[in-house]
Design a protein around this motif. Sequence first.
Motif, mmCIF file in Angstrom:
data_model
loop_
_atom_site.group_PDB
_atom_site.id
_atom_site.type_symbol
_atom_site.label_atom_id
_atom_site.label_comp_id
_atom_site.label_asym_id
_atom_site.label_seq_id
_atom_site.Cartn_x
_atom_site.Cartn_y
_atom_site.Cartn_z
ATOM 1 N N SER A 114 11.900 27.375 41.789
ATOM 2 C CA SER A 114 12.048 27.155 43.311
ATOM 3 C C SER A 114 11.325 28.188 44.029
ATOM 4 N N PRO A 115 11.072 27.948 45.366
ATOM 5 C CA PRO A 115 10.296 28.931 46.000
ATOM 6 C C PRO A 115 11.257 30.436 46.159
ATOM 7 N N ILE A 116 12.253 30.236 46.374
ATOM 8 C CA ILE A 116 13.191 31.547 46.602
ATOM 9 C C ILE A 116 13.162 32.260 45.182
ATOM 10 N N CYS A 117 13.376 31.340 44.241
ATOM 11 C CA CYS A 117 13.514 31.793 42.885
ATOM 12 C C CYS A 117 12.321 32.893 42.525
ATOM 13 N N ARG A 118 11.258 32.213 42.454
ATOM 14 C CA ARG A 118 10.045 32.667 42.280
ATOM 15 C C ARG A 118 9.873 34.209 43.031
ATOM 16 N N LYS A 119 10.252 34.237 44.513
ATOM 17 C CA LYS A 119 9.889 35.400 45.138
ATOM 18 C C LYS A 119 10.886 36.290 44.709
ATOM 19 N N ALA A 120 12.290 35.913 44.282
ATOM 20 C CA ALA A 120 13.152 36.972 43.825
ATOM 21 C C ALA A 120 12.788 37.738 42.385
ATOM 22 N N PHE A 121 12.127 36.829 41.617
ATOM 23 C CA PHE A 121 11.835 37.421 40.335
ATOM 24 C C PHE A 121 10.519 38.384 40.463
ATOM 25 N N ASP A 122 9.669 37.842 41.530
ATOM 26 C CA ASP A 122 8.545 38.661 41.517
ATOM 27 C C ASP A 122 8.649 39.595 42.554
ATOM 28 N N GLY A 123 9.702 40.065 43.184
ATOM 29 C CA GLY A 123 10.263 41.101 43.985
ATOM 30 C C GLY A 123 9.772 41.096 45.417
ATOM 31 N N GLU A 124 9.749 39.733 45.956
ATOM 32 C CA GLU A 124 9.061 39.531 47.354
ATOM 33 C C GLU A 124 10.021 39.157 48.317
ATOM 34 N N LEU A 125 11.531 39.345 47.728
ATOM 35 C CA LEU A 125 12.544 39.192 48.882
ATOM 36 C C LEU A 125 12.892 40.722 49.505
ATOM 37 N N ARG A 126 13.310 40.639 50.575
ATOM 38 C CA ARG A 126 13.673 41.986 51.518
ATOM 39 C C ARG A 126 15.251 41.813 51.951
ATOM 40 N N GLY A 127 15.609 43.205 52.317
ATOM 41 C CA GLY A 127 16.708 43.031 53.222
ATOM 42 C C GLY A 127 18.075 42.480 52.616
ATOM 43 N N ARG A 128 18.572 41.739 53.078
ATOM 44 C CA ARG A 128 19.996 41.083 52.585
ATOM 45 C C ARG A 128 19.882 39.436 52.077
ATOM 46 N N GLU A 129 18.550 39.347 52.108
ATOM 47 C CA GLU A 129 18.043 37.801 51.589
ATOM 48 C C GLU A 129 18.644 37.469 50.414
ATOM 49 N N HIS A 130 19.249 36.510 50.194
ATOM 50 C CA HIS A 130 19.777 35.843 48.740
ATOM 51 C C HIS A 130 20.043 36.948 47.830
ATOM 52 N N PRO A 131 21.164 37.827 47.761
ATOM 53 C CA PRO A 131 21.579 38.575 46.800
ATOM 54 C C PRO A 131 21.954 38.410 45.541
ATOM 55 N N GLY A 132 22.250 37.122 45.599
ATOM 56 C CA GLY A 132 22.872 36.359 43.961
ATOM 57 C C GLY A 132 21.769 36.182 43.174
ATOM 58 N N ILE A 133 20.658 35.838 43.546
ATOM 59 C CA ILE A 133 19.571 35.323 42.690
ATOM 60 C C ILE A 133 18.646 36.747 42.580
ATOM 61 N N ARG A 134 18.860 37.536 43.209
ATOM 62 C CA ARG A 134 17.984 38.903 43.395
ATOM 63 C C ARG A 134 18.675 39.538 42.261
ATOM 64 N N SER A 135 20.073 39.866 42.356
ATOM 65 C CA SER A 135 20.887 40.412 41.260
ATOM 66 C C SER A 135 20.600 40.009 39.722
ATOM 67 N N GLU A 136 20.566 38.518 39.847
ATOM 68 C CA GLU A 136 20.465 38.047 38.586
ATOM 69 C C GLU A 136 19.002 38.172 37.835
ATOM 70 N N SER A 137 17.931 38.006 38.845
ATOM 71 C CA SER A 137 16.530 38.286 38.449
ATOM 72 C C SER A 137 16.465 39.745 37.936
ATOM 73 N N ARG A 138 16.904 40.547 38.460
ATOM 74 C CA ARG A 138 16.870 42.153 38.209
ATOM 75 C C ARG A 138 17.428 42.097 36.524
ATOM 76 N N LEU A 139 18.501 41.736 36.529
ATOM 77 C CA LEU A 139 19.318 41.731 35.152
ATOM 78 C C LEU A 139 18.094 41.107 34.076
ATOM 79 N N ILE A 140 17.844 39.818 34.260
ATOM 80 C CA ILE A 140 17.007 39.114 33.364
ATOM 81 C C ILE A 140 15.516 39.827 33.175
ATOM 82 N N ASN A 141 15.009 40.346 34.217
ATOM 83 C CA ASN A 141 13.671 41.351 33.986
ATOM 84 C C ASN A 141 13.922 42.460 33.317
ATOM 85 N N GLU A 142 15.063 43.040 33.438
ATOM 86 C CA GLU A 142 15.311 44.289 32.708
ATOM 87 C C GLU A 142 15.448 44.081 31.276
#
Length: 410
Positions: A300-328
């Motif tokens: 999805s557009p937001i999922c792609r931005k989260a995994f590729d580090g394009e979200l900023r501030g307090r946007e969508h904290p859940g998918i950002r946390s999960e994407s960091r765990l998976i990328n690590e």
Amino acid sequence: MDPQRRVHIDLTVVHEGGRRMDPAPNGISVGSTHLRSWQVHRIDTPSNMFDGYDAHLIKINYDLEIDPDCPRMPWFEISFEFLSGESSDQTVVDALPRFGVSPETPKPYVLNRFLNFVPSEGAASTQVLLPATTDRVDMFGVGGNSVRWRHVALGGTGVRAGSYAAWLVLLTPAGQDEQRVEFSARYDLSVLPDVEYRPTQVPVDFRLSLVAAREDRTSVAPSLSAAAEDPSQECHPSVFICYAHDSPQHKETARRFANLLIENGVRVDMDRFSEGKRGDWGIWARERIDEVDFVIVLASPICRKAFDGELRGREHPGIRSESRLINERLHAHRDEWTAKVLPVVLPHELVDNIPEMLQPWTSDHYDVTELTQEGIDDLLRAMTGVPKYSRPPLGQLPAGVLKPLSGAES
């Protein structure tokens, strides 16, 4: 089957100081592992699931013979590799015993639609009876072309000598008459420090006939309802669905997709199934990601931005946390996690919205064009290790087709 009755590997001890040579002329025999007759049964596979393959239910009977004066043996291991020109031509779909301490009483099993062994509640439906043993048995190799079992004695008593049995489901190219098998064994002995020990260095080959099983009219029929009888069994693939809350439509389609996986025998974890009780979602996600067999990432557009580090501030904290765990985990254990993370494109989404970090084009992704069993077929095969097509038998060119190279004509 006569060929298997003669297959054995001597267990030998080689004294320190002796050259490391084949132990047949130099070793002192302490026993052997010995194959007995195998039972091979044809499996009637569900339609459209194993096209191009024959499926076989195989019972392996083997003995561990230990000389009376042999030191205690903490563990022994046997392994079988099913060989061909290409190793991908054969697949061990499932095998028993699977892992852990075996039951002290015989345990019945039945095959489900994915040809996995699941516990059977009724004696009438039992297809496999796993013998009782008090050893710990570890199994390795499911999903490839080999399987091995390691018997580990508990309580320091040493493994017992005697007869054992194991079961496996093997896929072979349709119409294959025989299967080449390579048999090997390893073991451990409680011996003095100045003594080395090892099994025979060269594995033993033999041919397993598949003709009688293919022509047998009394084949084994999997239970198409077994996958839904007990979704908690460890033989079902388990997944965590990672997705962004882009829109109400995306959230609802993700829920329907999860329900479809569950109906087809997959254990699913996602946030929609864990709502209603206050908790730490970050800890919850980390535990699920590390526990499951696979992580599905929904494009999805937001999922792609989260995994590729394009979200900023307090946007969508859940998918950002999960994407960091998976990328690590992908960064630290690339080979393991590339196979474990499965990018999925739902019917309303685009392949372009798979995160670049998940390699949408240089690795596989899974297009679910419709929310049906057929629509998730490729995804189910990725999780169960069952290929869609088999390699056809190698043909022979007609006489006269092969021509000499130009340089050879002169």
